[in-house]
Motif scaffolding. Structure first.
Motif, PDB file in Angstrom:
ATOM      1  N   HIS A  15      28.890  33.514  39.539  1.00  0.00           N
ATOM      2  CA  HIS A  15      29.149  34.792  40.187  1.00  0.00           C
ATOM      3  C   HIS A  15      28.532  34.813  41.581  1.00  0.00           C
ATOM      4  CE1 HIS A  15      27.626  39.021  40.817  1.00  0.00           C
ATOM      5  NE2 HIS A  15      28.883  39.277  40.561  1.00  0.00           N
ATOM      6  N   GLY A  16      29.309  35.225  42.593  1.00  0.00           N
ATOM      7  CA  GLY A  16      28.792  35.302  43.958  1.00  0.00           C
ATOM      8  C   GLY A  16      29.692  34.561  44.927  1.00  0.00           C
ATOM      9  N   ASP A  17      29.759  35.057  46.173  1.00  0.00           N
ATOM     10  CA  ASP A  17      30.697  34.533  47.163  1.00  0.00           C
ATOM     11  C   ASP A  17      30.026  33.697  48.246  1.00  0.00           C
ATOM     12  OD1 ASP A  17      33.131  35.554  46.101  1.00  0.00           O
ATOM     13  OD2 ASP A  17      32.575  37.548  46.780  1.00  0.00           O
ATOM     14  N   PHE A  35      27.561  45.853  29.530  1.00  0.00           N
ATOM     15  CA  PHE A  35      27.590  44.597  28.811  1.00  0.00           C
ATOM     16  C   PHE A  35      26.155  44.096  28.635  1.00  0.00           C
ATOM     17  CE2 PHE A  35      31.969  44.356  30.703  1.00  0.00           C
ATOM     18  CZ  PHE A  35      32.645  44.414  29.494  1.00  0.00           C
ATOM     19  N   LEU A  36      25.957  43.145  27.759  1.00  0.00           N
ATOM     20  CA  LEU A  36      24.630  42.605  27.485  1.00  0.00           C
ATOM     21  C   LEU A  36      24.311  41.564  28.547  1.00  0.00           C
ATOM     22  CD1 LEU A  36      24.987  42.332  23.600  1.00  0.00           C
ATOM     23  CD2 LEU A  36      24.111  44.245  24.963  1.00  0.00           C
ATOM     24  N   ASP A  37      23.611  42.011  29.602  1.00  0.00           N
ATOM     25  CA  ASP A  37      23.443  41.190  30.788  1.00  0.00           C
ATOM     26  C   ASP A  37      21.987  41.197  31.250  1.00  0.00           C
ATOM     27  OD1 ASP A  37      23.418  40.020  33.282  1.00  0.00           O
ATOM     28  OD2 ASP A  37      25.074  41.161  34.105  1.00  0.00           O
ATOM     29  N   GLY A  38      21.579  42.238  31.973  1.00  0.00           N
ATOM     30  CA  GLY A  38      20.220  42.288  32.486  1.00  0.00           C
ATOM     31  C   GLY A  38      19.965  41.356  33.648  1.00  0.00           C
ATOM     32  N   GLY A  39      21.049  40.883  34.308  1.00  0.00           N
ATOM     33  CA  GLY A  39      20.894  40.031  35.475  1.00  0.00           C
ATOM     34  C   GLY A  39      20.891  38.544  35.201  1.00  0.00           C
ATOM     35  N   VAL A  40      21.102  38.131  33.958  1.00  0.00           N
ATOM     36  CA  VAL A  40      21.074  36.695  33.639  1.00  0.00           C
ATOM     37  C   VAL A  40      22.455  36.150  33.274  1.00  0.00           C
ATOM     38  CG1 VAL A  40      18.664  36.769  32.914  1.00  0.00           C
ATOM     39  CG2 VAL A  40      20.464  37.126  31.210  1.00  0.00           C
ATOM     40  N   VAL A  41      23.471  36.988  33.334  1.00  0.00           N
ATOM     41  CA  VAL A  41      24.827  36.615  32.908  1.00  0.00           C
ATOM     42  C   VAL A  41      25.739  36.565  34.134  1.00  0.00           C
ATOM     43  CG1 VAL A  41      26.843  37.505  31.678  1.00  0.00           C
ATOM     44  CG2 VAL A  41      24.613  37.471  30.549  1.00  0.00           C
ATOM     45  N   ASP A  42      26.597  35.551  34.207  1.00  0.00           N
ATOM     46  CA  ASP A  42      27.529  35.438  35.326  1.00  0.00           C
ATOM     47  C   ASP A  42      28.856  36.136  35.063  1.00  0.00           C
ATOM     48  OD1 ASP A  42      26.133  34.189  37.326  1.00  0.00           O
ATOM     49  OD2 ASP A  42      26.555  32.175  36.614  1.00  0.00           O
ATOM     50  N   TYR A  43      29.298  36.169  33.811  1.00  0.00           N
ATOM     51  CA  TYR A  43      30.576  36.782  33.467  1.00  0.00           C
ATOM     52  C   TYR A  43      30.410  37.610  32.200  1.00  0.00           C
ATOM     53  CZ  TYR A  43      32.183  32.973  36.481  1.00  0.00           C
ATOM     54  OH  TYR A  43      32.343  32.098  37.523  1.00  0.00           O
ATOM     55  N   ALA A  44      31.169  38.685  32.112  1.00  0.00           N
ATOM     56  CA  ALA A  44      31.136  39.535  30.924  1.00  0.00           C
ATOM     57  C   ALA A  44      32.531  40.113  30.720  1.00  0.00           C
ATOM     58  CB  ALA A  44      30.106  40.656  31.082  1.00  0.00           C
ATOM     59  N   GLY A  45      32.730  40.716  29.549  1.00  0.00           N
ATOM     60  CA  GLY A  45      34.037  41.326  29.305  1.00  0.00           C
ATOM     61  C   GLY A  45      34.417  41.272  27.848  1.00  0.00           C
ATOM     62  N   PRO A  46      35.587  41.767  27.520  1.00  0.00           N
ATOM     63  CA  PRO A  46      36.091  41.644  26.150  1.00  0.00           C
ATOM     64  C   PRO A  46      36.396  40.191  25.829  1.00  0.00           C
ATOM     65  CG  PRO A  46      37.775  42.551  27.605  1.00  0.00           C
ATOM     66  CD  PRO A  46      36.518  42.473  28.405  1.00  0.00           C
ATOM     67  N   VAL A  47      36.316  39.841  24.549  1.00  0.00           N
ATOM     68  CA  VAL A  47      36.574  38.462  24.123  1.00  0.00           C
ATOM     69  C   VAL A  47      37.436  38.455  22.872  1.00  0.00           C
ATOM     70  CG1 VAL A  47      34.521  37.415  25.129  1.00  0.00           C
ATOM     71  CG2 VAL A  47      34.360  38.487  22.891  1.00  0.00           C
ATOM     72  N   GLY A  58      33.928  35.078  41.027  1.00  0.00           N
ATOM     73  CA  GLY A  58      33.434  33.882  40.377  1.00  0.00           C
ATOM     74  C   GLY A  58      34.146  32.690  41.015  1.00  0.00           C
ATOM     75  N   TRP A  59      33.504  31.530  40.972  1.00  0.00           N
ATOM     76  CA  TRP A  59      34.089  30.330  41.572  1.00  0.00           C
ATOM     77  C   TRP A  59      33.912  29.150  40.623  1.00  0.00           C
ATOM     78  CZ3 TRP A  59      36.517  30.250  46.360  1.00  0.00           C
ATOM     79  CH2 TRP A  59      36.385  31.416  47.119  1.00  0.00           C
ATOM     80  N   ALA A  60      34.945  28.338  40.516  1.00  0.00           N
ATOM     81  CA  ALA A  60      34.865  27.151  39.665  1.00  0.00           C
ATOM     82  C   ALA A  60      35.612  26.001  40.320  1.00  0.00           C
ATOM     83  CB  ALA A  60      35.443  27.438  38.286  1.00  0.00           C
ATOM     84  N   LEU A  61      35.048  24.815  40.181  1.00  0.00           N
ATOM     85  CA  LEU A  61      35.650  23.596  40.711  1.00  0.00           C
ATOM     86  C   LEU A  61      36.377  22.875  39.593  1.00  0.00           C
ATOM     87  CD1 LEU A  61      35.904  21.278  42.862  1.00  0.00           C
ATOM     88  CD2 LEU A  61      33.710  20.429  41.961  1.00  0.00           C
ATOM     89  N   PRO A  62      37.713  22.760  39.667  1.00  0.00           N
ATOM     90  CA  PRO A  62      38.423  21.967  38.653  1.00  0.00           C
ATOM     91  C   PRO A  62      38.136  20.483  38.870  1.00  0.00           C
ATOM     92  CG  PRO A  62      39.955  22.783  40.323  1.00  0.00           C
ATOM     93  CD  PRO A  62      38.616  23.365  40.655  1.00  0.00           C
ATOM     94  N   LEU A  63      37.753  19.804  37.816  1.00  0.00           N
ATOM     95  CA  LEU A  63      37.396  18.389  37.929  1.00  0.00           C
ATOM     96  C   LEU A  63      38.622  17.544  37.611  1.00  0.00           C
ATOM     97  CD1 LEU A  63      33.847  18.473  36.279  1.00  0.00           C
ATOM     98  CD2 LEU A  63      34.506  18.873  38.668  1.00  0.00           C
ATOM     99  N   GLU A  64      39.393  17.283  38.638  1.00  0.00           N
ATOM    100  CA  GLU A  64      40.654  16.561  38.499  1.00  0.00           C
ATOM    101  C   GLU A  64      40.514  15.173  39.111  1.00  0.00           C
ATOM    102  OE1 GLU A  64      42.936  19.329  40.712  1.00  0.00           O
ATOM    103  OE2 GLU A  64      43.331  20.650  39.010  1.00  0.00           O
ATOM    104  N   GLY A  65      41.196  14.204  38.542  1.00  0.00           N
ATOM    105  CA  GLY A  65      41.132  12.848  39.071  1.00  0.00           C
ATOM    106  C   GLY A  65      39.791  12.208  38.778  1.00  0.00           C
ATOM    107  N   ALA A  66      39.260  11.461  39.751  1.00  0.00           N
ATOM    108  CA  ALA A  66      38.000  10.742  39.587  1.00  0.00           C
ATOM    109  C   ALA A  66      36.954  11.299  40.549  1.00  0.00           C
ATOM    110  CB  ALA A  66      38.205   9.251  39.845  1.00  0.00           C
ATOM    111  N   TYR A  67      35.685  11.106  40.205  1.00  0.00           N
ATOM    112  CA  TYR A  67      34.604  11.626  41.050  1.00  0.00           C
ATOM    113  C   TYR A  67      34.642  11.004  42.447  1.00  0.00           C
ATOM    114  CZ  TYR A  67      29.883  12.618  42.744  1.00  0.00           C
ATOM    115  OH  TYR A  67      28.814  13.018  43.503  1.00  0.00           O
TER     116      TYR A  67
END
Length: 368
Positions: free
Chosen positions: A311-313, A83-95, A153-162
């Motif tokens: 990307h990363g644990d 994929f077109l990355d070179g170490g600067v991309v967190d996710y790749a794949g078909p779209v 990969g990790w993501a925080l869902p922003l639910e409710g209020a801060y």
């Protein structure tokens, strides 16, 4: 299921991206969008001498399967499909997956790979990594071919209020308030977003200085000297759509920049990409984490629905409420030389060297 695979020019591929498919284009990953890839090709691609290969896959009866942004580049003397990355991309794949993508089973995936191999330029090794198991709500059709799992990969869902997030999900909230008070003893603390080029340049220069130091501390290497990196990040930061797609911010004590972040926004997702912080005594006050919390709060106010840690644990991602996103890697030899190289790489001595490198020599920095 039988497949028709076409290689397209970039302009043709971008036009295919805009065609109706199974999901809205805004739901596709930022790092495979035509606007992003144009910047990547002008910087990383040129420096790495990557030969881009833009692919469209349909069924032979004319139903859309997917688009693939690929490249062939030399790695250790071998032609590598990636994929077109070179170490600067967190996710790749078909779209831009069509409904037919969800119908592909294990047998269909083998036929898909055979069709891809027949249409693509010659390569020795395929190394397609950082692929989500699910893309745009559809199972990734390449998942059947994946040979290894990646760090997640990790993501925080922003639910409710801060405020609710700070009280209920952020385990660092009390400590952060204490450290912020101590930081305020040094001067007025402010969170700022670059909204014009001069400010963006100031933040960017501080980011490079701080991140270079951190790279040298953790990896013994300045990654900004990697071909294409400096031009890539400089062009990202120089874009004039501040606060919309490119997002450059800083935490300041008086006029002193103690932490920075270069991120991106796509649809309702904020991507946490390049955080930095100042060294020395102020680092003990966790300016990087304080800036992250400011950004999460800003995202709540801006109507962003997901804060993507990337990307990363690292432990902090789960502790701050992030949800895990499985990522996959496809590695296959396609020539005698490629298969021989993979056999050596998978040997016990080679794995031992790799394990030592990743566990001892490179430790991804946590936000201070």
């Amino acid at each position: 299921m039988a497949f028709k695979v076409e290689t397209l020019s970039f302009s043709q591929w971008a036009a295919a991206w805009a065609e109706p498919a199974g999901a809205d284009p805004g739901a596709a990953c930022l790092f495979q969008s035509p606007a992003y890839l144009s910047l990547w090709l002008d910087t990383m691609g040129r420096a790495r001498r990557t030969e881009p290969v833009f692919v469209r896959v349909d069924t032979t009866d004319g139903r859309r399967v997917m688009l693939l942004p690929l490249g062939v580049e030399r790695r250790h003397g071998l032609k590598t499909l990636t994929f077109l990355d070179g170490g600067v991309v967190d996710y790749a794949g078909p779209v831009r997956l069509g409904p037919a993508a969800g119908e592909i089973d294990w047998e269909g995936a083998q036929a898909l790979w055979a069709a891809l191999r027949a249409a693509l330029p010659a390569f020795d090794i395929a190394d397609l990594d950082k692929m989500p198991a699910e893309i745009e709500g559809t199972p990734n059709p390449l998942r059947w071919l994946a040979t290894a799992s990646q760090p997640s990969g990790w993501a925080l869902p922003l639910e409710g209020a801060y405020d609710d997030y700070q009280r209920g999900l952020n385990p660092y909230a009390v400590d952060s308030r204490r450290k912020r008070r101590r930081l305020q003893d040094l001067g007025p603390v402010s969170f700022e977003i670059a909204r014009e080029p001069l400010v963006a340049r100031q933040f960017y220069d501080a980011m490079v200085e701080q991140k270079t130091r951190r790279y040298l501390e953790t990896a013994g290497k300045d990654y900004f000297q990697t071909p294409g990196w400096s031009a890539y990040f400089s062009q990202v930061a120089a874009r004039e759509d501040f606060g919309r797609q490119v997002h450059l911010s800083a935490l300041k004590v008086g006029d002193r920049i103690v932490a920075t972040h270069l991120g991106m926004i796509s649809g309702d997702t904020f991507y946490w990409l390049m955080p930095t912080y100042e060294a020395g005594p102020v680092a003990k006050l966790s300016p990087g984490r304080l800036l992250m919390e400011e950004l999460i709060g800003w995202c709540y106010g801006a109507g962003i629905r997901s804060f993507d840690f990337g990307h990363g644990d690292e432990d902090y991602k789960a502790r701050m409420g992030g949800r895990r996103r499985s990522l996959l890697r496809l590695v296959r030899g396609d020539s005698l030389a490629g298969r021989a190289a993979l056999k050596v790489a998978r040997s016990k001595p080679a794995r031992a060297v790799q394990d030592f490198y990743w566990s001892k020599l490179y430790r991804p920095p946590k936000p201070a």
